[in-house]
Design a protein around this motif. Structure first.
Motif, PDB file in Angstrom:
ATOM      1  N   GLY A 153      58.375  24.878   0.712  1.00  0.00           N
ATOM      2  CA  GLY A 153      57.666  23.774   0.072  1.00  0.00           C
ATOM      3  C   GLY A 153      56.415  24.233  -0.647  1.00  0.00           C
ATOM      4  N   VAL A 154      55.647  25.149  -0.031  1.00  0.00           N
ATOM      5  CA  VAL A 154      54.442  25.686  -0.675  1.00  0.00           C
ATOM      6  C   VAL A 154      54.811  26.448  -1.946  1.00  0.00           C
ATOM      7  CG1 VAL A 154      52.539  27.315  -0.409  1.00  0.00           C
ATOM      8  CG2 VAL A 154      53.098  25.772   1.470  1.00  0.00           C
ATOM      9  N   TRP A 155      55.902  27.237  -1.868  1.00  0.00           N
ATOM     10  CA  TRP A 155      56.350  27.982  -3.050  1.00  0.00           C
ATOM     11  C   TRP A 155      56.734  27.026  -4.185  1.00  0.00           C
ATOM     12  CZ3 TRP A 155      55.887  32.364  -5.306  1.00  0.00           C
ATOM     13  CH2 TRP A 155      56.775  32.748  -6.315  1.00  0.00           C
ATOM     14  N   ALA A 156      57.414  25.943  -3.839  1.00  0.00           N
ATOM     15  CA  ALA A 156      57.779  24.952  -4.859  1.00  0.00           C
ATOM     16  C   ALA A 156      56.534  24.308  -5.453  1.00  0.00           C
ATOM     17  CB  ALA A 156      58.689  23.882  -4.250  1.00  0.00           C
ATOM     18  N   ALA A 157      55.525  24.032  -4.599  1.00  0.00           N
ATOM     19  CA  ALA A 157      54.287  23.418  -5.093  1.00  0.00           C
ATOM     20  C   ALA A 157      53.487  24.379  -5.967  1.00  0.00           C
ATOM     21  CB  ALA A 157      53.434  22.944  -3.914  1.00  0.00           C
ATOM     22  N   LEU A 158      53.698  25.692  -5.796  1.00  0.00           N
ATOM     23  CA  LEU A 158      52.978  26.692  -6.579  1.00  0.00           C
ATOM     24  C   LEU A 158      53.626  26.979  -7.927  1.00  0.00           C
ATOM     25  CD1 LEU A 158      51.954  29.264  -3.810  1.00  0.00           C
ATOM     26  CD2 LEU A 158      50.408  27.840  -5.175  1.00  0.00           C
ATOM     27  N   GLN A 159      54.772  26.388  -8.185  1.00  0.00           N
ATOM     28  CA  GLN A 159      55.384  26.564  -9.501  1.00  0.00           C
ATOM     29  C   GLN A 159      54.444  26.009 -10.570  1.00  0.00           C
ATOM     30  OE1 GLN A 159      58.264  28.440  -9.811  1.00  0.00           O
ATOM     31  NE2 GLN A 159      57.688  28.676  -7.655  1.00  0.00           N
ATOM     32  N   PRO A 160      54.400  26.646 -11.734  1.00  0.00           N
ATOM     33  CA  PRO A 160      53.382  26.296 -12.738  1.00  0.00           C
ATOM     34  C   PRO A 160      53.263  24.800 -13.029  1.00  0.00           C
ATOM     35  CG  PRO A 160      54.581  28.256 -13.420  1.00  0.00           C
ATOM     36  CD  PRO A 160      55.260  27.751 -12.174  1.00  0.00           C
ATOM     37  N   THR A 161      54.401  24.126 -13.162  1.00  0.00           N
ATOM     38  CA  THR A 161      54.335  22.691 -13.487  1.00  0.00           C
ATOM     39  C   THR A 161      53.685  21.902 -12.362  1.00  0.00           C
ATOM     40  OG1 THR A 161      56.331  22.855 -14.841  1.00  0.00           O
ATOM     41  CG2 THR A 161      55.666  20.656 -14.119  1.00  0.00           C
ATOM     42  N   PRO A 174      63.129   7.521   9.093  1.00  0.00           N
ATOM     43  CA  PRO A 174      63.365   8.694   9.945  1.00  0.00           C
ATOM     44  C   PRO A 174      64.293   9.732   9.322  1.00  0.00           C
ATOM     45  CG  PRO A 174      63.576   6.647  11.192  1.00  0.00           C
ATOM     46  CD  PRO A 174      63.479   6.264   9.755  1.00  0.00           C
ATOM     47  N   LEU A 175      65.178   9.316   8.416  1.00  0.00           N
ATOM     48  CA  LEU A 175      66.147  10.248   7.834  1.00  0.00           C
ATOM     49  C   LEU A 175      65.644  10.912   6.559  1.00  0.00           C
ATOM     50  CD1 LEU A 175      69.465   8.201   8.307  1.00  0.00           C
ATOM     51  CD2 LEU A 175      68.536  10.008   9.773  1.00  0.00           C
ATOM     52  N   LEU A 176      64.416  10.589   6.140  1.00  0.00           N
ATOM     53  CA  LEU A 176      63.903  11.151   4.889  1.00  0.00           C
ATOM     54  C   LEU A 176      63.813  12.676   4.970  1.00  0.00           C
ATOM     55  CD1 LEU A 176      62.712  10.517   2.066  1.00  0.00           C
ATOM     56  CD2 LEU A 176      60.462  10.502   3.149  1.00  0.00           C
ATOM     57  N   PHE A 177      63.339  13.195   6.123  1.00  0.00           N
ATOM     58  CA  PHE A 177      63.193  14.646   6.282  1.00  0.00           C
ATOM     59  C   PHE A 177      64.555  15.336   6.240  1.00  0.00           C
ATOM     60  CE2 PHE A 177      59.049  13.368   7.418  1.00  0.00           C
ATOM     61  CZ  PHE A 177      58.223  14.475   7.417  1.00  0.00           C
ATOM     62  N   THR A 178      65.602  14.654   6.708  1.00  0.00           N
ATOM     63  CA  THR A 178      66.941  15.245   6.745  1.00  0.00           C
ATOM     64  C   THR A 178      67.668  15.093   5.425  1.00  0.00           C
ATOM     65  OG1 THR A 178      67.082  14.731   9.108  1.00  0.00           O
ATOM     66  CG2 THR A 178      69.141  15.250   7.977  1.00  0.00           C
ATOM     67  N   ASN A 179      67.569  13.901   4.831  1.00  0.00           N
ATOM     68  CA  ASN A 179      68.353  13.624   3.626  1.00  0.00           C
ATOM     69  C   ASN A 179      67.688  14.086   2.337  1.00  0.00           C
ATOM     70  OD1 ASN A 179      70.200  12.408   5.316  1.00  0.00           O
ATOM     71  ND2 ASN A 179      69.479  10.320   4.925  1.00  0.00           N
ATOM     72  N   GLN A 180      66.350  14.169   2.336  1.00  0.00           N
ATOM     73  CA  GLN A 180      65.625  14.521   1.109  1.00  0.00           C
ATOM     74  C   GLN A 180      64.651  15.669   1.343  1.00  0.00           C
ATOM     75  OE1 GLN A 180      66.215  13.238  -1.836  1.00  0.00           O
ATOM     76  NE2 GLN A 180      67.464  11.460  -1.335  1.00  0.00           N
ATOM     77  N   PRO A 181      65.092  16.812   1.890  1.00  0.00           N
ATOM     78  CA  PRO A 181      64.152  17.920   2.121  1.00  0.00           C
ATOM     79  C   PRO A 181      63.560  18.474   0.834  1.00  0.00           C
ATOM     80  CG  PRO A 181      66.412  18.655   2.411  1.00  0.00           C
ATOM     81  CD  PRO A 181      66.466  17.167   2.259  1.00  0.00           C
ATOM     82  N   GLU A 182      64.307  18.358  -0.294  1.00  0.00           N
ATOM     83  CA  GLU A 182      63.799  18.854  -1.569  1.00  0.00           C
ATOM     84  C   GLU A 182      62.636  18.018  -2.085  1.00  0.00           C
ATOM     85  OE1 GLU A 182      66.841  15.728  -2.537  1.00  0.00           O
ATOM     86  OE2 GLU A 182      66.624  17.361  -1.089  1.00  0.00           O
ATOM     87  N   PHE A 183      62.443  16.819  -1.519  1.00  0.00           N
ATOM     88  CA  PHE A 183      61.296  15.976  -1.844  1.00  0.00           C
ATOM     89  C   PHE A 183      60.168  16.170  -0.826  1.00  0.00           C
ATOM     90  CE2 PHE A 183      59.068  12.033  -0.734  1.00  0.00           C
ATOM     91  CZ  PHE A 183      58.380  11.794  -1.910  1.00  0.00           C
ATOM     92  N   VAL A 184      60.521  16.155   0.454  1.00  0.00           N
ATOM     93  CA  VAL A 184      59.516  16.140   1.520  1.00  0.00           C
ATOM     94  C   VAL A 184      58.697  17.421   1.557  1.00  0.00           C
ATOM     95  CG1 VAL A 184      59.191  16.097   4.016  1.00  0.00           C
ATOM     96  CG2 VAL A 184      60.773  14.492   2.948  1.00  0.00           C
ATOM     97  N   TRP A 185      59.356  18.574   1.579  1.00  0.00           N
ATOM     98  CA  TRP A 185      58.621  19.816   1.822  1.00  0.00           C
ATOM     99  C   TRP A 185      57.786  20.280   0.636  1.00  0.00           C
ATOM    100  CZ3 TRP A 185      57.583  20.831   6.535  1.00  0.00           C
ATOM    101  CH2 TRP A 185      58.443  20.376   7.532  1.00  0.00           C
ATOM    102  N   PRO A 186      58.246  20.130  -0.609  1.00  0.00           N
ATOM    103  CA  PRO A 186      57.307  20.395  -1.716  1.00  0.00           C
ATOM    104  C   PRO A 186      56.096  19.465  -1.700  1.00  0.00           C
ATOM    105  CG  PRO A 186      59.562  20.476  -2.519  1.00  0.00           C
ATOM    106  CD  PRO A 186      59.622  19.959  -1.104  1.00  0.00           C
ATOM    107  N   LEU A 187      56.301  18.220  -1.271  1.00  0.00           N
ATOM    108  CA  LEU A 187      55.176  17.289  -1.179  1.00  0.00           C
ATOM    109  C   LEU A 187      54.187  17.754  -0.116  1.00  0.00           C
ATOM    110  CD1 LEU A 187      53.734  14.634  -1.842  1.00  0.00           C
ATOM    111  CD2 LEU A 187      55.232  13.504  -0.187  1.00  0.00           C
ATOM    112  N   ILE A 188      54.701  18.106   1.081  1.00  0.00           N
ATOM    113  CA  ILE A 188      53.809  18.593   2.145  1.00  0.00           C
ATOM    114  C   ILE A 188      53.142  19.897   1.721  1.00  0.00           C
ATOM    115  CG2 ILE A 188      53.743  19.473   4.506  1.00  0.00           C
ATOM    116  CD1 ILE A 188      55.896  17.470   5.240  1.00  0.00           C
ATOM    117  N   GLY A 189      53.888  20.766   1.055  1.00  0.00           N
ATOM    118  CA  GLY A 189      53.285  21.997   0.551  1.00  0.00           C
ATOM    119  C   GLY A 189      52.172  21.722  -0.436  1.00  0.00           C
TER     120      GLY A 189
END
Length: 509
Positions: free
Chosen positions: A10-18, A355-370
């Motif tokens: 997630g941190v790596w995704a957040a560090l992408q230039p955009t 409750p299922l957001l972390f499981t179903n949408q990890p590509e959203f959750v972890w870049p956001l937390i990062g």
């Protein structure tokens, strides 16, 4: 170990230039809306919500719009301290408690120290809350669900008790100040029956919406502070000189460890209050200030420029802003007005919070937390780098600064609610606060009551409806009971001190 891997991704995704550029832009915008009276994170996020559709079209990801809005939220938490310290006007309700000690510190010539403490404490609060959120999100969401109406009211009662029992101020005046705040919070229409209460001359024109907290905050700490400064500085209407040198800023950074207690309390208490539905950063910052003052050995120094008094609310409001994200993402329940706007954005983008957001949408959750970690670093860096710029405000002659404060207060109040009656109310509250300060009444308890009153009253009434009018509901429940007992003990402490004092005087005579 899996959580660490997901977080790093997630941190790596957040560090992408955009995403990094969006986070930086969001923090800068957040600093501006947080520092401007009348704006704040809610208005900033709401105003810029439509632009996220453009961002989503450009980036093609669902996490980028949320990263942008979350960065605004973070920046606003930092920005509120800027005007609170340099002008004495809270940029947002979350920064009201910062004025209690930040403004006196600036007036004594230590503005750079107050700004440094506010920035680093905010960073510490954000980091602690991010770590807790990352590791314990599902568990804490289930704990927050156990806080019903009795538990939340008991928590509000404890907040009042800390100001009464261990405030160090004149107890009767503190109680009067709290009662005044509670009366002000009750103005408007009854939340359960809908009956009008305390309307001036039976007119719904002035008070039908109740008294908005930001109106009171800007009046008390903008107009009231301006009048107080004019009254107490008749000989020379100048602000304290702010010598802007790198050495002074560096020395302020090195002195931060003296604020460790307030930072620690604010970081953990703020997150805990933030995860409670309908609480948010403003009650969290005020409660953190009260608890820090309660445990301090130098309570008499609070309100006069104490470092812990700046660190506690700043760590708490940043920590609470992250904490409010937790019930929004895991339960679909917004923990603050700003997260309610963010929740609306998530629904618009086709996401299903729960409750299922972390499981179903990890590509959203972890870049956001990062992005929370990245935005936190960006915000503290920009704040520390811009301290010399912020301090230039204090070099203005007060003959220039006073009209500026007045204009900002009026414009900020009108911009927040687009109602001229709120402007008149703000001016009335400013004059009233000035008179109360002359009479040596503490203002912080009244502000606390204005904030917590609208939360505590419905929780009290709903709890009594649940128990058929029995007050024992606040003692019998396993979580509410210990909190209520602690509050009662704190409320009885002044009586204990009075009796002990009388006994000692009797023995000496």
């Amino acid at each position: 170990m899996e959580i660490v891997t997901l977080l790093l991704d997630g941190v790596w995704a957040a560090l992408q230039p955009t995403n990094l550029g969006l986070a930086f832009l969001g923090v800068i915008i957040g600093l501006f809306v947080g520092a401007m009276p009348g704006l704040g994170s809610v208005n900033g996020v709401a105003i810029l919500l439509p632009f996220t559709f453009v961002i989503q079209e450009i980036t093609g990801t669902i996490s980028s719009p949320m990263i942008f809005l979350a960065a605004i939220y973070y920046g606003a938490m930092y920005g509120g301290a800027i005007s609170s310290i340099t002008l004495g006007i809270p940029g947002a309700s979350t920064a009201v408690a910062t004025t209690f000690d930040g403004r006196p510190m600036a007036l004594s010539g230590n503005a750079e120290k107050a700004l440094v403490i506010a920035a680093i404490a905010s960073f510490a609060g954000g980091t602690v809350s991010n770590l807790i959120l990352t590791g314990t999100a599902p568990l804490l969401a289930s704990v927050a669900l156990k806080f019903g109406n009795p538990e939340i009211f008991a928590l509000m009662l404890l907040a009042f008790a800390t100001f009464i029992g261990l405030s160090g101020d004149d107890i009767p005046k503190t109680i009067i100040s709290i009662c005044f705040g509670l009366v002000m919070s009750a103005v408007g229409f009854d939340i359960i029956s809908g009956a009008p209460r305390l309307l001036l001359f039976d007119s719904t024109q002035w008070f039908s919406r109740g008294i908005q907290f930001l109106v009171l905050a800007i009046g008390v700490y903008g107009i009231g502070e301006m009048l107080w400064t004019i009254n107490s500085s008749r000989d020379s209407l100048k602000m304290t000189e702010a010598n802007i040198t790198l050495d002074r800023v560096w020395n302020a950074i090195k002195s931060f460890p003296e604020a460790w207690r307030g930072t620690t309390i604010g970081s953990f208490l703020g997150f805990f209050v933030g995860i409670l539905p309908a609480a948010g950063a403003t009650p969290g910052s005020l409660m953190a200030y009260g608890v820090t003052k309660m445990v301090s050995k130098n309570q008499e120094e609070f309100g006069k420029g104490r470092a812990d008094g700046v660190a506690a609310p700043e760590a708490a409001n940043n920590s609470a802003s992250t904490g409010a994200m937790l019930p929004m993402m895991t339960l679909g329940i917004p923990g603050s007005p700003t997260t309610a706007v963010l929740l609306a954005g998530m629904v618009i983008w086709g996401l299903q919070p729960g409750p299922l957001l972390f499981t179903n949408q990890p590509e959203f959750v972890w870049p956001l937390i990062g992005s929370f970690y990245i935005s936190n670093v960006i915000a503290v860096t920009v704040n520390l780098a811009c301290i010399p710029l912020f301090l230039k405000v204090l070099r203005m002659p007060f003959s220039i600064l006073a009209p500026l404060i007045f204009v900002l207060s009026v414009v900020g109040t009108y911009a927040a609610y687009q109602n001229i009656y709120d402007v008149w109310l703000m001016l009335i509250f400013g004059i009233g606060a000035f008179l109360l300060r002359i009479l040596d009444y503490p203002l912080a308890p009244a502000v606390l009551a204005i904030v917590l009153g609208p939360i505590a009253e419905p929780k009290l009434r709903q709890s009594l409806l649940l128990s058929d009018g029995s007050w024992m509901i606040f003692l019998e429940r396993p979580i509410a009971g210990p909190i209520t007992i602690a509050a009662i003990i704190l409320l009885l402490l002044p009586l204990y001190g009075f009796i002990r004092k009388r006994m000692r005087s009797g023995k000496t005579s």
